[in-house]
Design an enzyme around this catalytic site. Structure first.
Site, PDB file in Angstrom:
ATOM      1  N   TYR A 168       4.049   6.417   9.944  1.00 18.98           N
ATOM      2  CA  TYR A 168       3.230   5.263   9.614  1.00 18.98           C
ATOM      3  C   TYR A 168       4.040   4.183   8.897  1.00 18.98           C
ATOM      4  O   TYR A 168       3.935   2.999   9.210  1.00 18.98           O
ATOM      5  CB  TYR A 168       2.035   5.687   8.753  1.00 18.98           C
ATOM      6  CG  TYR A 168       0.921   4.676   8.754  1.00 18.98           C
ATOM      7  CD1 TYR A 168      -0.114   4.746   9.676  1.00 18.98           C
ATOM      8  CD2 TYR A 168       0.886   3.641   7.836  1.00 18.98           C
ATOM      9  CE1 TYR A 168      -1.145   3.831   9.699  1.00 18.98           C
ATOM     10  CE2 TYR A 168      -0.114   2.697   7.852  1.00 18.98           C
ATOM     11  CZ  TYR A 168      -1.142   2.808   8.788  1.00 18.98           C
ATOM     12  OH  TYR A 168      -2.145   1.864   8.806  1.00 18.98           O
ATOM     13  N   HIS A 192       0.848  -1.186   0.000  1.00 19.50           N
ATOM     14  CA  HIS A 192       0.000   0.000   0.000  1.00 19.50           C
ATOM     15  C   HIS A 192       0.888   1.242   0.000  1.00 19.50           C
ATOM     16  O   HIS A 192       1.889   1.301   0.707  1.00 19.50           O
ATOM     17  CB  HIS A 192      -0.898   0.017   1.236  1.00 19.50           C
ATOM     18  CG  HIS A 192      -2.041  -0.948   1.163  1.00 19.50           C
ATOM     19  ND1 HIS A 192      -3.189  -0.799   1.900  1.00 19.50           N
ATOM     20  CD2 HIS A 192      -2.214  -2.071   0.431  1.00 19.50           C
ATOM     21  CE1 HIS A 192      -4.026  -1.787   1.638  1.00 19.50           C
ATOM     22  NE2 HIS A 192      -3.445  -2.579   0.760  1.00 19.50           N
ATOM     23  N   PRO A 217      -3.533  -0.199  18.873  1.00 18.84           N
ATOM     24  CA  PRO A 217      -3.297  -0.615  17.493  1.00 18.84           C
ATOM     25  C   PRO A 217      -3.555   0.455  16.439  1.00 18.84           C
ATOM     26  O   PRO A 217      -3.310   0.210  15.250  1.00 18.84           O
ATOM     27  CB  PRO A 217      -4.273  -1.794  17.315  1.00 18.84           C
ATOM     28  CG  PRO A 217      -5.345  -1.560  18.331  1.00 18.84           C
ATOM     29  CD  PRO A 217      -4.673  -0.899  19.492  1.00 18.84           C
TER      30      PRO A 217
END
Length: 385
Positions: A380, A72, A288
């Site tokens: 991220y 991704h 999470p």
């Protein structure tokens, strides 16, 4: 029995540590309370940072990940009736994430260790560490495993951290006033990338595990029960939180699995006591939202492998002495990012209109400022250290 490194826990941390040590010529034995089937089927994390992908590939256990994993190059933030893409390829060129289930990583590592003659003992009862500041050893089911060092890779509720005498470790904790309902469904993903949705009804996450399997999360009350969420309610609530932009429709299908995950932050310092080295969830837990748990475990055991190899090859303990400080630098960065993402995207029961406006203002900033979006993107996909 005798080995160089006794490893407690056959999750990603323990298995990868065993394999990395094998590649450096260091013997280990892995002890696991559960059976092999449980370890290979337990659904957990699924987002691998660029650094994690690189480590698994270099270790020779990334072939199936490269074939079946889903790379991704961005995520979507959805709020206020609009969708905003954080484009990794523009903000952090050459770095991305790969969606590949933790249980698949575990399967690959178990297969690699067994093919190389590695020793993994499943269904091991009553594991106990001993003599952590002297000549350490592990007892289990009437057996004894002598070793030079013990690696505690047995999770938050494991026995290794609990074996450290009171007062030797400092813990930092934060509990959140909500939990996540995790849902695995046999349905093709409704979007090509992950969707993080903030709504007045609560947070929702649309993710995936394969072209045929989707993964969803719903913010629910902290004391919620799984049986309060029949399939019909799950799909209705997911639709209410995700179908908030024009043209988006949620695909539905059979629910395979559902579970409630508490939201907590936890760090223990130091990550070492004598000849015991803690790694992964045994040393730290993150909510999470930031997708950091598995990736931190991989980083921990990579650092520990280098430190142990230095010690065995040269006799220098410099790497082992620095292990905790080295890992904690990354851990606290991930803690902050996970805390930030959690507070940015969730609905708080006691939140006043002022707090809600602050969340919206910061989301507007992240989705309109290249600098702010870059900060999110580089955290991220994983900071380069």
């Amino acid at each position: 029995m005798r080995t160089q490194v006794g490893i407690v826990g056959a999750g990603p941390a323990g298995l990868l540590l065993s394999h990395l040590l094998h590649l450096r010529g260091i013997d280990s034995v892995v002890l696991e309370l559960r059976d092999r089937d449980y370890c290979e089927r337990r659904v957990r994390a699924g987002v691998l940072e660029q650094g994690t992908v690189d480590v698994l590939t270099a270790a020779g256990v990334g072939d199936r990940m490269r074939r079946e994993g889903l790379p991704h190059h961005g995520i979507e933030l959805r709020y206020g009736g609009a969708a905003h893409r954080i484009a990794f390829e523009e903000l952090v060129p050459g770095r991305s994430i790969t969606v590949y289930g933790q249980q698949e990583v575990v399967k690959d590592l178990i297969a690699a260790r067994l093919a190389a003659g590695g020793k993994i003992l499943f269904d091991v009862p009553d594991v106990k560490p001993h003599d952590l500041t002297g000549s350490p050893y592990l007892t289990f089911g009437g057996e004894t495993l002598e070793c030079d060092v013990i690696a505690g890779c047995d999770g938050f509720h494991g026995v290794t951290r609990a074996a450290v005498p009171p007062g030797e470790l400092t813990t930092f904790e934060r509990d959140y006033p909500f939990a996540w309902l995790g849902v695995l469904a046999r349905v093709r993903p409704s979007a090509e990338e992950l969707i993080y949705a903030r709504t007045p009804r609560g947070f929702a996450l649309h993710s995936m595990r394969s072209p045929e399997i989707s993964r969803f999360y719903l913010q629910v009350p902290k004391d919620e029960r799984e049986d309060a969420w029949p399939d019909e309610r799950i799909w209705s609530e997911l639709a209410a939180r995700l179908e908030t932009v024009p043209g988006f429709r949620l695909e539905t299908g059979p629910v395979i699995e559902k579970s409630i995950t508490p939201m907590r932050s936890f760090v223990t310092e130091p990550m070492r006591y004598g000849n015991l080295y803690l790694a992964g969830d045994a040393a730290h837990i993150v909510p999470p939202t930031g997708a950091k748990g598995l990736n931190l475990a991989v980083a921990d055991v990579t650092v520990l492998t280098d430190a142990l190899a230095q010690w065995y090859e040269t006799g220098s303990s410099a790497g082992l002495d620095a292990y905790s400080a080295t890992c904690l630098r990354r851990v606290w960065r991930a803690q902050h990012f996970s805390w930030w993402m959690t507070n940015l995207l969730h609905t708080f029961a006691d939140e006043d209109p002022y707090g809600e406006r602050l969340q919206t203002a910061y989301l507007d900033y992240v989705t309109s400022s290249t600098a702010a979006a870059t900060t999110l993107a580089e955290n991220y996909v994983g900071m380069v250290w």
